[in-house]
Write an enzyme that holds these catalytic residues in place. Structure first.
Site, PDB file in Angstrom:
ATOM      1  N   LYS A 183     -11.690 -71.388 -46.389  1.00 13.92           N
ATOM      2  CA  LYS A 183     -10.285 -71.564 -46.772  1.00 13.92           C
ATOM      3  C   LYS A 183     -10.268 -72.073 -48.200  1.00 13.92           C
ATOM      4  O   LYS A 183     -10.775 -73.158 -48.498  1.00 13.92           O
ATOM      5  CB  LYS A 183      -9.615 -72.570 -45.817  1.00 13.92           C
ATOM      6  CG  LYS A 183      -8.208 -72.959 -46.148  1.00 13.92           C
ATOM      7  CD  LYS A 183      -7.243 -71.803 -46.279  1.00 13.92           C
ATOM      8  CE  LYS A 183      -7.208 -70.881 -45.096  1.00 13.92           C
ATOM      9  NZ  LYS A 183      -6.252 -69.785 -45.157  1.00 13.92           N
ATOM     10  N   HIS A 310      -6.495 -63.148 -37.375  1.00 14.69           N
ATOM     11  CA  HIS A 310      -6.021 -64.390 -37.977  1.00 14.69           C
ATOM     12  C   HIS A 310      -5.970 -65.512 -36.949  1.00 14.69           C
ATOM     13  O   HIS A 310      -5.851 -65.265 -35.752  1.00 14.69           O
ATOM     14  CB  HIS A 310      -4.605 -64.133 -38.529  1.00 14.69           C
ATOM     15  CG  HIS A 310      -3.887 -65.336 -39.012  1.00 14.69           C
ATOM     16  ND1 HIS A 310      -2.767 -65.828 -38.389  1.00 14.69           N
ATOM     17  CD2 HIS A 310      -4.124 -66.145 -40.056  1.00 14.69           C
ATOM     18  CE1 HIS A 310      -2.337 -66.886 -39.046  1.00 14.69           C
ATOM     19  NE2 HIS A 310      -3.135 -67.103 -40.065  1.00 14.69           N
TER      20      HIS A 310
END
Ligand code: GKR
Ligand code: MG
Length: 413
Positions: A183, A310
């Site tokens: 991330k 996701h």
């Protein structure tokens, strides 16, 4: 078989201080658990993102399916959309309210027929589903606030490439992941490039991806793409908007992935016109359930668009649903995302049904989703939710309490 009742339980569970482009995860993540009751006593489970608005929509959606046949999921989705349309304009929000109900219907159907949910999707094409280790920059603790002491966790602080590699090493040791996602959108882009390069040096055989959630301009995204070309499996949402993604895509051979610019059917045509997306992340929570997500994967297959999945902070009912879905998709071209390792200690499902073997989750074989609710944990997490006074996820607001000058405007670099 009729749906006679739907119990929606908002819950809150511990979440570490994970950093992203818009702030930092709060000490508690919010979800909802659905228990859908049939007239013969069968109960189906579902899980969705939480918060006041999400819970209210889900309760309204639950009302709309009461009295319907549990096998009539097309009619039930229609009923949910009809009930919500006047007050909920976004199709993603209506399908978001429907999704956990669809999962609960499929769980109940599977229990009735004594078949796994995956069989209701045509059966598995793989026995276990590969997930990627989801790496985050993070603080060592949630800082002391409001008279509450600081909350440390065992993962420590990660703010540089060495920390990212150490986190990856631990994730791999614990879960056996065979691909990794970082991330991004947290540190300046060249530092994040250094982090993925360090990951590549440490684990040369593992596919890597980075997702800054649109924190970069088109120009910065092109620069990063040049730096990572050759060793990154894909670049996820480097910049915002379909046109911007298209501009980046034209300048690089690195596939661009998204869960941000294509999140409903209306986005597909413009995304194709701009050649903006080479990998689409499925998310049954957003796209109206498992069957619609499976349909989306078929569409991607037809257009040679890669498929990944996701995730957001979640527990085991969602992990089970994601696993059944991914097991049924022939055209799953990348390992799926999951936040599960960050949240597993508070799972609402009884341990045993879900486990990671070499980074993959074997498809649960029991009827339905194959997981059982731990009612004691559910009650505890519901009480935590009530006591928290929280009504939405607010990564930016939380960050600003610690750094009042924090500016969430994107692109940042
Ligand atoms: O958990 O901070 C996070 C992620 O940034 C999450 O909110 C995103 O929705 O993981 C997600 C993504 O791939 O964009
Ligand atoms: Mg993403």
């Amino acid at each position: 078989m009729k749906i006679v009742d739907v119990v929606v339980t908002p819950i809150a569970f511990r979440d570490p201080p994970l950093l992203n482009a818009t702030g930092v995860h709060e000490p508690l993540a919010l979800r909802c658990v659905v228990q859908l009751h049939l007239d013969d006593g069968t109960i189906g489970l579902g899980e969705s993102p939480g918060g006041r608005a999400e819970t209210d929509r889900l309760i309204a959606a639950a009302e709309a399916v009461r009295g319907l046949d549990v096998f009539a999921t097309n009619a039930a989705r229609q009923a949910v959309h009809d009930a919500l349309r006047p007050t909920v304009p976004r199709i993603e929000d209506r399908d978001g309210a429907w999704a956990p109900l669809e999962v609960a219907c499929l769980d109940a159907q599977g229990r009735l027929m004594e078949r796994p949910v995956c069989d209701l999707l045509g059966g598995p094409v793989r026995d276990s589903v590969p997930f990627s280790g989801y790496l985050f920059y993070k603080w060592s603790e949630h800082p002391a606030l409001d008279g509450r002491p600081a909350i440390a966790d065992e993962w420590g602080e990660v703010l540089d490439p060495d920390g990212v590699v150490a986190q990856a090493r631990r994730m791999i040791e614990l879960y056996g992941f065979r691909s990794l996602k970082l991330k991004g959108g947290v540190r300046p882009p060249d530092e994040e490039v250094a982090a993925v390069r360090a990951l590549h040096d440490a684990f040369p055989q593992l596919p890597l991806r980075i997702d800054p959630n649109a924190a970069w301009t088109v120009e910065t995204s092109r620069h990063v793409a040049r730096e990572v070309e050759g060793f990154l499996a894909y670049l996820e949402d480097p910049t915002g908007g379909i046109a911007g993604m298209g501009e980046v895509a034209r300048a690089t051979a690195v596939p661009l992935a998204t869960n941000m610019v294509v999140s409903n059917l209306e986005h597909i045509r413009p995304a194709l016109e701009h050649s903006a997306v080479q990998v689409l992340l499925l998310d049954h929570h957003l796209w109206g359930g498992l069957r619609r997500s499976r349909g989306l994967a078929l569409f991607c297959e037809a257009l040679s668009i890669g498929v990944s999945m996701h995730s957001n902070s979640h527990l085991g009912i969602s992990l089970a649903a994601m696993t059944h879905l991914a097991a049924s998709v022939p055209h799953l071209t990348y390992a799926c995302d999951t936040h599960y390792p960050w949240n597993a200690p508070d799972d609402v499902v009884r341990s045993g049904a879900l486990r990671f073997v070499d980074g993959s989750v074997p498809v649960p074989t029991g009827p339905g989703l194959g997981v059982e609710l731990d009612h004691e944990v559910l009650d505890r997490l519901h009480r935590v939710y009530l006591a928290s006074g929280r009504d939405r996820r607010d990564d930016t607001g939380y960050m600003r309490r610690i750094d009042p000058a924090y500016d969430p405007a994107l692109p940042r670099w």
